[in-house]
Motif scaffolding. Structure first.
Motif, short mmCIF file in Angstrom:
data_model
loop_
_atom_site.label_atom_id
_atom_site.label_comp_id
_atom_site.label_asym_id
_atom_site.label_seq_id
_atom_site.Cartn_x
_atom_site.Cartn_y
_atom_site.Cartn_z
N ILE A 403 0.89 -1.37 -0.15
CA ILE A 403 -0.05 -0.11 0.02
C ILE A 403 0.80 1.40 -0.10
CG2 ILE A 403 -1.86 1.26 1.28
CD1 ILE A 403 -2.19 -1.38 2.77
N PHE A 404 0.71 1.88 -0.94
CA PHE A 404 1.60 3.32 -1.09
C PHE A 404 0.94 4.25 -1.94
CE2 PHE A 404 2.60 1.10 -4.92
CZ PHE A 404 2.95 1.92 -5.71
N GLY A 405 1.82 5.46 -2.14
CA GLY A 405 1.20 6.52 -2.85
C GLY A 405 1.02 7.87 -2.29
N SER A 406 0.52 7.93 -1.00
CA SER A 406 0.23 9.15 -0.24
C SER A 406 -0.01 8.59 1.28
CB SER A 406 -0.98 9.66 -0.69
OG SER A 406 -1.51 10.55 -0.11
N PHE A 407 0.26 9.65 2.05
CA PHE A 407 -0.13 9.57 3.44
C PHE A 407 -1.64 9.19 3.64
CE2 PHE A 407 3.78 11.43 4.10
CZ PHE A 407 4.26 11.26 5.70
N LEU A 408 -2.52 9.70 2.67
CA LEU A 408 -3.90 9.34 2.79
C LEU A 408 -4.23 8.09 2.38
CD1 LEU A 408 -5.15 12.79 1.32
CD2 LEU A 408 -5.11 12.06 3.58
N THR A 409 -3.45 7.52 1.21
CA THR A 409 -3.56 6.30 0.96
C THR A 409 -3.69 5.34 1.88
OG1 THR A 409 -2.92 6.86 -1.18
CG2 THR A 409 -3.02 4.46 -0.85
N VAL A 410 -2.33 5.21 2.67
CA VAL A 410 -1.93 4.55 3.67
C VAL A 410 -3.08 4.71 4.88
CG1 VAL A 410 -0.32 4.24 5.52
CG2 VAL A 410 0.27 4.35 3.11
N ALA A 411 -3.25 6.04 5.38
CA ALA A 411 -4.19 5.96 6.38
C ALA A 411 -5.71 5.55 6.18
CB ALA A 411 -4.56 7.88 6.48
N VAL A 412 -6.05 5.60 4.98
CA VAL A 412 -7.75 5.11 4.76
C VAL A 412 -7.35 3.51 5.03
CG1 VAL A 412 -9.11 4.37 2.99
CG2 VAL A 412 -8.34 6.68 3.11
N VAL A 413 -6.19 2.62 4.61
CA VAL A 413 -6.34 1.49 4.67
C VAL A 413 -5.88 1.12 6.07
CG1 VAL A 413 -5.30 -0.84 3.72
CG2 VAL A 413 -5.77 0.93 2.40
N ARG A 414 -5.06 1.81 6.62
CA ARG A 414 -4.48 1.63 8.10
C ARG A 414 -5.49 1.67 9.13
NH1 ARG A 414 -1.23 3.95 12.01
NH2 ARG A 414 0.44 2.77 12.82
N GLN A 415 -6.66 2.66 9.01
CA GLN A 415 -7.64 2.92 9.96
C GLN A 415 -8.12 1.36 10.56
OE1 GLN A 415 -8.48 6.15 11.13
NE2 GLN A 415 -9.69 4.99 12.69
N GLY A 416 -8.21 1.36 11.82
CA GLY A 416 -8.81 0.16 12.15
C GLY A 416 -8.04 -1.16 12.08
#
Length: 418
Positions: A403-416
């Motif tokens: 998972i990569f490409g942006s802080f937001l990309t990671v944040a969405v997946v990483r959440q929870g």
């Protein structure tokens, strides 16, 4: 107090300035002076660069905390919670403290307009002053010369790698970017450079200003030796453990952090044990970080420019899996999407892409259109969370999801999931 919740303060700040980015130091310096924040009673380490800033800040904070110092660290952006940007002794400050900081800034600014980032920078400095920290470690948000953190004179400036990113603001050549980033240096004070091939503009600027330039590969160096780091400086060699952050490239970041602290030895003495223990215990989310997933191994990384993507590709190559690499990818509209995916093309067998719900987020079709021809298959989803779900369903046990490409990309997946 204008607001009583952190979310209300942040939502209001986003409406204040006509431009989200408004580089310049006059406004933020004026407010800082009114608050008495421009001359801190402790050393300041300022860290700029295209990639590696967050890692260097994390290593510095960890080593300093192990050595017994009270550390204020300011970083951006955050992954899950705004509070992550302002840490004292590696712990995010709470909502109450941030709200008090914002109230003090609001009262002091008068009719001066501040951006969201300027409010955040001043809040960090206010919190650090209130906490009576022994040292501040400040990460530059954008560039260096005109970034809000540059209102403070760095006792040690660190410039990590230099490459192209934020071209609209910093320029479209390494020479132009370097000129902006080296603006955090000060006359007569150390400038630690972690780029092994620094642009001439950086070297000239250091000579013109009269900072004390220390270059990796010349004035200090590091290499891997039997799974440990061999750090060389001032005619000495010191064996250090592998940093807690994964990636062969973290060796250079560790060397820069150690060199910066060596420059402050007279004010912040530190023994070899603190360096070793601090490096080994360093943690930072989303830097080749493993996430739990029942289907297969998952790693996430905030790589969002071509240089960072090349480093990520090298790390994937150095740690191969028996199956495929499945990418979960999205990026913001101002990023070099084609350059990012080209750097990863040889490592990725199947791409799962989705749009980001953010002001600069790209819709899925626009994102795919920018990716160009790639070796692997591309499947698009409306949202990045859907792309991760599809990748998980498609994964075999021997595969790996990246998972990569942006802080937001990671944040969405990483959440929870952590």
């Amino acid at each position: 107090m204008r607001f009583t919740t952190l979310s209300a303060w942040l939502n209001w700040q986003e409406t204040l300035a006509p431009k989200a980015i408004d580089l310049g130091l006059e406004r933020v310096r004026a407010v800082a002076e009114r608050l008495g924040l421009t001359h801190p009673n402790c050393p300041v380490i300022t860290v700029a660069g295209t990639n590696g800033k967050g890692s260097v800040v994390a290593m510095l904070s960890s080593m300093l905390c192990v050595a017994g110092y009270r550390v204020g660290a300011y970083t951006s952006p955050h992954l899950q919670r705004y509070n992550e940007r302002v840490c004292v002794d590696e712990a995010p400050v709470d909502d109450t403290r941030l709200c008090a900081a914002f109230a003090a800034i609001d009262a002091a600014r008068g009719d001066l307009r501040l951006t969201y980032f300027e409010f955040g920078t001043l809040a960090a400095l206010w919190c650090f002053a209130q906490s009576n920290v022994d040292v501040m470690v400040l990460e530059v948000g954008l560039g260096g010369r005109l970034d809000a953190v540059n209102i403070l004179d760095a006792d040690v400036a660190v410039v990590t790698t230099i490459d192209l990113d934020h071209a609209d603001w910093l320029g479209d050549t390494r020479e132009q970017v370097a000129r902006e980033k080296v603006g955090i240096q000060r006359v007569g004070r150390p400038l630690v450079c972690g780029d092994r091939n620094p642009p001439d503009t950086l070297l000239r600027a250091a000579a013109e200003v009269g900072s004390h330039l220390l270059r990796i590969g010349l004035d200090f160096d590091v290499e891997w030796h039997d799974g440990r780091l061999l750090w060389r400086h001032d005619g000495c060699e010191e064996s250090l453990p592998a940093p807690g952050l994964r990636g062969v490239f973290q060796a250079d970041n560790a060397a820069c952090a150690c060199m910066a602290l060596a420059c402050l030895e007279a004010r912040l003495p530190m023994d070899a044990r603190a360096r070793s223990d601090g490096l080994a215990r360093t943690r930072l989310a989303a830097r080749f970080e493993s996430l739990p997933n029942a289907a297969c191994p998952v790693v996430c990384d905030v790589a969002h420019n071509p240089q960072a993507a090349r480093a990520l590709a090298d790390q994937l190559s150095a740690t191969p899996v028996n199956g495929r690499n499945l990418a979960v990818f999205s990026a913001l509209s101002d990023k070099d999407v084609r350059g990012i995916v080209a750097a990863m093309d040889a490592q990725i067998d199947h791409w799962f892409v989705g749009g980001l719900e953010a002001p600069r987020g790209l819709a899925t079709n626009d994102l795919i259109g920018r990716m160009g021809q790639l070796r692997g298959r591309i499947d698009g989803c409306e949202k990045i969370a859907d792309a991760y779900a599809m990748a998980s369903c498609a994964a075999e046990p021997d595969d790996r999801i990246v998972i990569f490409g942006s802080f937001l990309t990671v944040a969405v997946v990483r959440q929870g999931r952590v």
